[in-house]
Design a protein around this motif. Structure first.
Motif, short mmCIF file in Angstrom:
data_model
loop_
_atom_site.label_atom_id
_atom_site.label_comp_id
_atom_site.label_asym_id
_atom_site.label_seq_id
_atom_site.Cartn_x
_atom_site.Cartn_y
_atom_site.Cartn_z
N ARG A 10 0.74 -1.35 0.10
CA ARG A 10 -0.13 0.06 0.00
C ARG A 10 0.94 1.28 0.19
NH1 ARG A 10 -1.31 3.26 3.82
NH2 ARG A 10 -0.45 2.15 5.43
N ILE A 11 1.96 1.20 0.91
CA ILE A 11 2.71 2.40 0.68
C ILE A 11 3.44 2.42 -0.28
CG2 ILE A 11 4.86 3.38 2.01
CD1 ILE A 11 3.89 1.79 4.45
N LYS A 12 4.16 1.44 -0.98
CA LYS A 12 4.73 1.35 -2.37
C LYS A 12 4.00 1.88 -3.53
CE LYS A 12 8.01 -1.38 -4.86
NZ LYS A 12 8.34 -2.64 -4.87
N ARG A 13 2.68 1.67 -3.43
CA ARG A 13 1.81 2.23 -4.64
C ARG A 13 1.57 3.59 -4.42
NH1 ARG A 13 -1.41 -2.64 -3.36
NH2 ARG A 13 -2.63 -1.37 -2.02
N GLY A 14 1.49 4.09 -3.42
CA GLY A 14 1.24 5.45 -2.84
C GLY A 14 2.45 6.52 -3.52
N ARG A 15 3.44 5.91 -3.96
CA ARG A 15 4.36 6.87 -4.49
C ARG A 15 4.11 7.65 -5.73
NH1 ARG A 15 10.04 3.63 -3.79
NH2 ARG A 15 10.19 3.41 -1.45
#
Length: 92
Positions: A87-92
């Motif tokens: 989820r954090i990685k997609r938010g970039r």
């Protein structure tokens, strides 16, 4: 400086653990081993000689404790990697 009988006495003493010799933690350091050698065999060794005794005559090897928190929760870490990190990685 140590004969075979003294080496075996030292081995027996070291196998009892560091706490059995009055140390707070059950970890061996060269200084602690040197103190035990002096108590058991009556021979004072330098750090280098203690290292040679451990690695050559006793055939012990260097071991280091894992540096992990006692409170570490492997299941929570796996959950975080599986759910939060993507989820954090997609938010970039």
């Amino acid at each position: 400086k140590l004969d075979n009988v003294q080496v075996e006495q030292v081995r027996t003493a070291l196998e009892q653990g560091a706490q059995a010799h009055g140390f707070e933690a059950d970890l061996w350091t060269l200084e602690r081993v040197g103190l035990v050698v002096e108590r058991v065999a009556g021979v004072s060794l330098s750090r280098a000689s203690v290292w040679r005794l451990l690695t050559s005559r006793l055939e012990w090897s260097l071991q280091r404790p894992e540096r992990r928190a006692v409170e570490r929760d492997e299941s929570e870490i796996a959950r975080w990697i599986a759910h939060e990190w993507p989820r954090i990685k997609r938010g970039r």
